[in-house]
Design a protein around this motif. Structure first.
Motif, PDB file in Angstrom:
ATOM      1  N   GLY A   1      -8.997   1.088  40.760  1.00 50.07           N
ATOM      2  CA  GLY A   1      -7.820   0.263  40.522  1.00 50.07           C
ATOM      3  C   GLY A   1      -6.738   0.608  41.526  1.00 50.07           C
ATOM      4  O   GLY A   1      -6.907   1.503  42.371  1.00 50.07           O
TER       5      GLY A   1
ATOM      6  N   ARG B   1     -14.505   4.275  37.581  1.00 48.42           N
ATOM      7  CA  ARG B   1     -13.084   3.929  37.521  1.00 48.42           C
ATOM      8  C   ARG B   1     -12.581   3.600  38.919  1.00 48.42           C
ATOM      9  O   ARG B   1     -12.894   4.282  39.896  1.00 48.42           O
ATOM     10  CB  ARG B   1     -12.269   5.090  36.954  1.00 48.42           C
ATOM     11  CG  ARG B   1     -10.758   4.930  37.170  1.00 48.42           C
ATOM     12  CD  ARG B   1      -9.944   6.069  36.617  1.00 48.42           C
ATOM     13  NE  ARG B   1      -8.778   6.328  37.476  1.00 48.42           N
ATOM     14  CZ  ARG B   1      -7.689   6.980  37.103  1.00 48.42           C
ATOM     15  NH1 ARG B   1      -7.576   7.455  35.884  1.00 48.42           N
ATOM     16  NH2 ARG B   1      -6.696   7.166  37.951  1.00 48.42           N
TER      17      ARG B   1
ATOM     18  N   ALA C   1     -13.898  -4.576  33.316  1.00 50.28           N
ATOM     19  CA  ALA C   1     -13.299  -3.353  32.783  1.00 50.28           C
ATOM     20  C   ALA C   1     -13.201  -3.435  31.263  1.00 50.28           C
ATOM     21  O   ALA C   1     -12.803  -4.468  30.708  1.00 50.28           O
ATOM     22  CB  ALA C   1     -11.911  -3.133  33.375  1.00 50.28           C
TER      23      ALA C   1
ATOM     24  N   ASN D   1      -6.319  -5.788  41.048  1.00 50.31           N
ATOM     25  CA  ASN D   1      -7.330  -4.855  40.570  1.00 50.31           C
ATOM     26  C   ASN D   1      -8.724  -5.485  40.486  1.00 50.31           C
ATOM     27  O   ASN D   1      -9.727  -4.791  40.584  1.00 50.31           O
ATOM     28  CB  ASN D   1      -6.945  -4.337  39.181  1.00 50.31           C
ATOM     29  CG  ASN D   1      -5.806  -3.345  39.218  1.00 50.31           C
ATOM     30  OD1 ASN D   1      -5.986  -2.177  39.525  1.00 50.31           O
ATOM     31  ND2 ASN D   1      -4.609  -3.812  38.894  1.00 50.31           N
TER      32      ASN D   1
ATOM     33  N   ALA E   1      -8.635  -7.591  35.242  1.00 50.65           N
ATOM     34  CA  ALA E   1      -9.571  -6.469  35.252  1.00 50.65           C
ATOM     35  C   ALA E   1     -10.617  -6.630  34.159  1.00 50.65           C
ATOM     36  O   ALA E   1     -11.809  -6.370  34.374  1.00 50.65           O
ATOM     37  CB  ALA E   1      -8.816  -5.159  35.088  1.00 50.65           C
TER      38      ALA E   1
ATOM     39  N   ILE F   1     -12.722  -3.766  40.526  1.00 56.24           N
ATOM     40  CA  ILE F   1     -13.560  -3.690  39.329  1.00 56.24           C
ATOM     41  C   ILE F   1     -14.866  -4.449  39.548  1.00 56.24           C
ATOM     42  O   ILE F   1     -15.941  -4.001  39.133  1.00 56.24           O
ATOM     43  CB  ILE F   1     -12.798  -4.236  38.111  1.00 56.24           C
ATOM     44  CG1 ILE F   1     -11.506  -3.446  37.902  1.00 56.24           C
ATOM     45  CG2 ILE F   1     -13.674  -4.185  36.861  1.00 56.24           C
ATOM     46  CD1 ILE F   1     -11.690  -1.946  37.781  1.00 56.24           C
TER      47      ILE F   1
ATOM     48  N   CYS G   1     -10.141   0.520  34.596  1.00 62.61           N
ATOM     49  CA  CYS G   1      -9.219   0.049  35.633  1.00 62.61           C
ATOM     50  C   CYS G   1      -7.962   0.890  35.601  1.00 62.61           C
ATOM     51  O   CYS G   1      -7.244   0.925  34.587  1.00 62.61           O
ATOM     52  CB  CYS G   1      -8.874  -1.417  35.400  1.00 62.61           C
ATOM     53  SG  CYS G   1      -7.631  -2.035  36.565  1.00 62.61           S
TER      54      CYS G   1
ATOM     55  N   ILE H   1      -4.655   0.737  36.514  1.00 62.87           N
ATOM     56  CA  ILE H   1      -4.029  -0.548  36.787  1.00 62.87           C
ATOM     57  C   ILE H   1      -2.800  -0.493  37.689  1.00 62.87           C
ATOM     58  O   ILE H   1      -2.519  -1.437  38.423  1.00 62.87           O
ATOM     59  CB  ILE H   1      -3.707  -1.250  35.448  1.00 62.87           C
ATOM     60  CG1 ILE H   1      -3.389  -2.723  35.649  1.00 62.87           C
ATOM     61  CG2 ILE H   1      -2.596  -0.533  34.701  1.00 62.87           C
ATOM     62  CD1 ILE H   1      -3.359  -3.511  34.346  1.00 62.87           C
TER      63      ILE H   1
END
Length: 292
Positions: free
Chosen positions: A240, A238, A42, A256, A37, A260, A9, A11
């Motif tokens: 976020g 990945r 995550a 987020n 997350a 995810i 994540c 963030i």
């Protein structure tokens, strides 16, 4: 192909204004978003640090005390979470990121692997910001690698263009870095690699065999086919609020967690499981240690 997908994540990001978007800034906000997350799947959080003064939350901070407060808060909220912190800075003075690495000793950190003309053009033909160079010459890369070796931190080699992927191989060949590098293909920066799923097989041919890899995809709803192709090809995932605010259907998120959750859905759709933090540590060969 790994049957486990590590989800990171991203963030908060570097400059996104919290007055306009729901990005976390304070240690408490980062801890809350890290938990969301984590609960969504995550096992890694990539974090940027922001100034904590009122009205300054859109600006980066390289104060070690700020970095430590943010990292400690996320670790308290999710004790087994893997912290991956930023080191990106423009110009010859990069002591701040080195000091933050020493203060927090993260398990992972970004190692920007090459330079890029960082450009974007508005629809009217003007520059979105003054043209700039994101400078990451080999001597700078070496300085970061040296401190990461000191702190026991795994470098994540950030590759913004095809030639930078090839540079990582040269770092290994010359002994600048020993072992299998972990690649992050950053796609979607206007002056770097496009977020194009057809580019992935080329990048995989250029990376070192058996080295782990992930994609960072910057954009709106158009990035999601490349996320899905990453999952299909065995890459780690990945997303976020640093990278996007938009789900595949174009709807805008305020946390987020939905981003995810979408990555976890893609991993499972192609027959892969989402790695737990401990499984992620095994896949990345991170040394086990007590987080404090």
């Amino acid at each position: 192909m790994s049957d486990k997908a590590i989800i990171t994540c991203s963030i908060t990001g570097v400059l996104t204004d919290p007055a306009q978007h729901h990005v976390p800034v304070t240690p408490e906000q980062l801890a809350q978003e890290a938990r969301r997350a984590y609960d969504a799947g995550a096992s890694v959080v990539h974090v940027h640090f922001r100034k904590q003064e009122a009205g300054k939350g859109h600006l980066p901070s390289w104060e070690p005390a700020v970095a430590k407060a943010c990292v400690d808060a996320m670790r308290a909220a999710c004790p087994d979470l893997i912290i991956n912190q930023t080191t990106g800075v423009v110009g010859p003075n990069y002591q701040g990121p080195l000091d933050c690495l020493r203060a927090t000793r993260p398990e992972m950190a970004a190692c920007n692997a090459g330079s890029l003309n960082y450009l974007k053009v508005r629809s009217n033909g003007s520059w979105a910001w003054p043209p700039m160079l994101f400078d990451n010459q080999p001597a700078k890369v070496q300085d970061f690698l040296d401190v990461m070796a000191e702190t026991g931190t795994l470098p994540e080699f950030e590759c913004f263009d095809v030639g930078i992927v090839r540079c990582v191989g040269m770092y290994v060949e010359t002994g600048m870095y020993q072992g299998l590098p972990e690649y992050n293909f950053v796609m979607g920066v206007e002056s770097g690699m496009p977020a194009d799923p057809d580019l992935l097989p080329i990048l995989l041919r250029l990376k070192i065999k058996d080295a782990p890899w992930q994609t960072t995809l910057i954009g709106r709803s158009e990035i999601w086919p490349t996320h899905l192709r990453t999952a299909e090809l065995g890459g780690h995932l990945r997303s976020g609020l640093e990278d996007t605010f938009y789900l595949p259907d174009g709807s805008k998120v305020t946390s987020n967690a939905p981003l995810i959750e979408q990555l976890a859905r893609y991993a499972r759709d192609v027959g892969r499981e989402v790695a737990s933090p401990q499984e992620a540590r095994q896949l990345l060969q991170l040394d086990s240690r007590v987080l404090a």
